[in-house]
Design a protein around this motif. Structure first.
Motif, PDB file in Angstrom:
ATOM      1  N   LEU A 190      -4.758   2.726  -2.036  1.00 36.50           N
ATOM      2  CA  LEU A 190      -6.588   1.742  -1.857  1.00 36.50           C
ATOM      3  C   LEU A 190      -7.207   2.228  -1.539  1.00 36.50           C
ATOM      4  O   LEU A 190      -8.598   1.857  -2.750  1.00 36.50           O
ATOM      5  CB  LEU A 190      -6.093   1.337  -0.426  1.00 36.50           C
ATOM      6  N   ALA A 191      -7.461   3.637  -1.457  1.00 34.96           N
ATOM      7  CA  ALA A 191      -8.302   4.719  -1.327  1.00 34.96           C
ATOM      8  C   ALA A 191      -8.886   4.709  -2.166  1.00 34.96           C
ATOM      9  O   ALA A 191     -10.018   4.663  -2.841  1.00 34.96           O
ATOM     10  CB  ALA A 191      -8.601   5.554   0.332  1.00 34.96           C
ATOM     11  N   GLU A 213      -2.807  11.357  -9.902  1.00 33.01           N
ATOM     12  CA  GLU A 213      -3.310  12.640 -10.549  1.00 33.01           C
ATOM     13  C   GLU A 213      -2.700  13.846 -10.580  1.00 33.01           C
ATOM     14  O   GLU A 213      -2.643  14.496 -10.832  1.00 33.01           O
ATOM     15  CB  GLU A 213      -4.402  13.112  -9.163  1.00 33.01           C
ATOM     16  N   LEU A 261      -2.160  -5.505   4.165  1.00 33.55           N
ATOM     17  CA  LEU A 261      -1.811  -4.380   3.540  1.00 33.55           C
ATOM     18  C   LEU A 261      -0.191  -4.306   4.127  1.00 33.55           C
ATOM     19  O   LEU A 261      -0.174  -4.462   5.086  1.00 33.55           O
ATOM     20  CB  LEU A 261      -2.269  -3.181   4.020  1.00 33.55           C
ATOM     21  N   LEU A 308      -6.591 -10.720   3.567  1.00 32.83           N
ATOM     22  CA  LEU A 308      -5.548  -9.295   3.817  1.00 32.83           C
ATOM     23  C   LEU A 308      -5.050  -9.223   3.886  1.00 32.83           C
ATOM     24  O   LEU A 308      -4.771  -8.577   5.456  1.00 32.83           O
ATOM     25  CB  LEU A 308      -7.466  -7.733   3.732  1.00 32.83           C
ATOM     26  N   GLU A 365       6.026  -4.133   8.730  1.00 30.98           N
ATOM     27  CA  GLU A 365       5.047  -4.721   8.623  1.00 30.98           C
ATOM     28  C   GLU A 365       5.733  -5.633   7.541  1.00 30.98           C
ATOM     29  O   GLU A 365       5.048  -6.614   6.927  1.00 30.98           O
ATOM     30  CB  GLU A 365       3.863  -3.670   7.175  1.00 30.98           C
ATOM     31  N   ALA A 401     -10.464  -2.604  -5.294  1.00 30.89           N
ATOM     32  CA  ALA A 401     -11.982  -3.009  -4.742  1.00 30.89           C
ATOM     33  C   ALA A 401     -11.936  -3.778  -5.361  1.00 30.89           C
ATOM     34  O   ALA A 401     -13.153  -5.472  -5.355  1.00 30.89           O
ATOM     35  CB  ALA A 401     -12.844  -2.209  -4.313  1.00 30.89           C
ATOM     36  N   GLU A 448       0.947  -1.288   0.247  1.00 34.24           N
ATOM     37  CA  GLU A 448       0.389  -0.121  -0.172  1.00 34.24           C
ATOM     38  C   GLU A 448       0.726   1.293   0.241  1.00 34.24           C
ATOM     39  O   GLU A 448       0.647   1.823   0.530  1.00 34.24           O
ATOM     40  CB  GLU A 448      -1.289  -0.251   1.608  1.00 34.24           C
ATOM     41  N   THR A 481      -1.976   6.413  -0.628  1.00 37.34           N
ATOM     42  CA  THR A 481      -2.589   5.817  -0.058  1.00 37.34           C
ATOM     43  C   THR A 481      -3.688   5.644  -1.483  1.00 37.34           C
ATOM     44  O   THR A 481      -4.858   5.289  -1.565  1.00 37.34           O
ATOM     45  CB  THR A 481      -4.016   7.297   0.443  1.00 37.34           C
TER      46      THR A 481
END
Lengths: 344, 344
Positions: free
Chosen positions: A84-85, A236, A112, A110, A118, A91, A79, A82
């Motif tokens: 995933l958002a 973006e 992340l 799941l 992590e 999804a 991840e 951001t």
DNA sequence: GGCCGTAGTGGGCGCGCTCCCAAATCGCTC
DNA sequence: GAGCGATTTGGGAGCGCGCCCACTACGGCC
């Protein structure tokens, strides 16, 4: 006082309790539960009734202990940022995977992974064989997580590939043809100065989409010029920035193919700021056909990736690989489709 | 031939193997692994070395079998429609939950439930105590899944509540104040005919947001009129439809508060079709502040819900509940915030 | 010097299940 | 009616671990 059989710990019935009630041995109950052959109809029915009466549910940990299977697979999402958002892409993948798993005994975990910590936890997790297989999306060329997975030797399937020689099984969409179709569409519209905004250079998909762009231009007899190529990272903001650069380097640009919808959104913003009309002055095509494509102004033409189907295919491949470990190396390429709206 | 200790099954080292190498008993190794007190520095160090050398990783199934804990929690998403795909809200929740779990030994299981069959599987799953607790989002008033969870008696936390008297622990955002602030903003802009498009009537959030709308109007001395209230189901299509109705019933409408961004997108489309300018003719406010809000034309004013924080709070609550089962019934309300852009 | 803590340690037991083998039962054939 | 293979059955063994109890060592105290 007479504590009934198998009534010790959590109070939940055990195999033994079922066997006692059904008047058979543990072995027989086990066979029934696992659908194994070699059980007389009589015994089977007795066992089934006992199971129903007791509300017996097998203890997964116990089973797992002896079979040394985890009955679970992991979906790993590195991840970064951001994403995933903002990426409905993930999804959809999840949806596809879950639906394919739904008539399986497998659980979907799941995971992340963003920080180094992590990553280390994941290593221990995989080494502990807590899952029977691994699904992974959004892999970068030198992704440490992918290498980790590769090292563990666990069955694994990637969504997307790291290179043309990806050693792991993978499912990918036909980025080459998708990009090619997009650019061909732009050329077909009579555009002469077609630019592109690429994805991050360390992702195979970026390179392949760029290659599709190249080929379509060449086929159309147009030159592939460096000043018409700008680099982004799928975000973006990077799209906006890249478009601004392109406008500066080549004010006459009349079309742009963006390797992601998000970048296309950014590009559209930059174009608007530069007072270019879309699509009259500059035509825009994105990639992903994410929901946002329908809501831009004007609605965006984009290359659809069958993301849910990708998830399904990934799960299917993994299932096969788990069932037949020796299986040869496989990959699946899903076709893409140009969705024409108003931006090009 | 001398098959080494603990070298039977998968080839992975066991507690026993570590004990042998360290020259201590199993108990001591277990104590070290679990960080229990009462181990001499000497022994501890020997064990730690042995663990490192062997690359020992505890077998979770074995541990689980004896502790009868699953070391996992489930995040249940009742996947009616295709909401998961379009609702970045869920993705944020997942992010929040995962981040809160990341320094825990708990695994996150993602469970999508849409069909009746999947619901039954879920029942068996929960009855089998395959998880230590349950997180659930998007619950409807008479949600069979929620009732199922309630019956199991497992620690559970909801995202959103089913009614004001929700018996389960929950985390919710301040829908009342959020809606109130939105409508107050519209009124403050001088709008006189403020309509609203509600969410599905069987969701508590819908009712509360409507109540917020009411109060804001009343405070402003404006009448709450039935013809200014239309019902949707949070989806884009329903928003479009509802807005069309509203325009027909009350052409003089000059503002609309939508209970979701998606519905607001639909509403904007309907307005555009009816040749109303946004915000000059009709001001629009959404709810969620999802990514799409930034990409509408014009960018949408919306009520932000702290969805990632919601996920985190849910996880935190569940963790506490698992640790201290007797704990009293709790809820957390997170505040919302109006993000003003150009649509109102 | 004997006695009683206390910290540290080893290992038996059992969690609930699958695997597997020996035993029991059945149905045929000659 | 005996014999034999096929089918069905029961239950011991053991998966790897945490729990717990008995035991050892080591001090310090009277």
């Amino acid at each position: 006082m007479g504590s009934r059989l198998g009534d010790r710990g959590t109070g939940r019935p055990t195999l033994e309790a079922v066997a006692a009630l059904a008047g058979v041995g543990r072995g027989t109950v086990s066979r029934v539960v696992n659908g194994a052959a070699g059980v007389s109809p009589r015994a089977r029915s007795a066992v089934e009734h006992a199971i129903a009466e007791l509300g017996y549910v097998p203890n997964r940990a116990a089973r797992s202990l002896v079979t040394s299977k985890a009955d679970a697979i992991a979906l790993i999402i590195p991840e970064t940022e951001t994403r995933l958002a903002s990426e409905p892409f993930f999804a959809s993948i999840i949806r596809g995977v879950a639906s394919e798993l739904s008539d399986t005994e497998l659980q979907l975990l799941l995971i992340l992974v963003s920080t180094q910590r992590e990553r280390e936890r994941l290593a221990g997790f995989l080494d502990g064989r807590r899952v029977d297989g691994v699904l992974m999306v959004s892999v970068h060329a030198d992704d440490p997580v992918a290498e980790l997975v590769e090292r563990t030797g666990l069955p694994a399937v990637l969504g997307g590939r790291r290179s043309e020689m990806e050693p792991l099984n993978y499912v990918d969409s036909d980025n080459l043809r998708g990009a090619w179709a997009a650019v061909r569409h732009l050329v077909g519209l009579g555009r002469q100065r077609v630019a592109t905004i690429t994805g991050p250079p360390d992702m195979e998909a970026s390179g392949v989409r760029l290659e599709g762009y190249r080929r379509a231009l060449e086929e159309a007899g147009l030159a592939v010029e460096a000043k018409l190529i700008a680099h982004g990272d799928f975000s973006e903001a990077s799209g906006e920035q890249a478009m601004a650069e392109l406008l500066e380097r080549e004010p006459a640009v009349d079309a742009v193919f963006c390797a992601s919808d998000l970048m296309a959104v950014g590009a559209m913003r930059a174009l608007r700021r530069a007072d270019r009309r879309i699509p009259q002055d500059v035509a825009v095509v994105g990639f992903d056909d994410s929901p946002v494509a329908r809501h831009t102004e004007p609605p965006m033409t984009s290359v659809r990736q069958p993301s849910e189907e990708m998830g399904r295919a990934m799960a299917r491949l993994l299932l096969e690989d788990i069932a037949t470990p020796g299986r040869s190396h496989r990959q699946i390429i899903l076709s893409t489709e140009l969705v024409v709206r108003e931006s090009a």
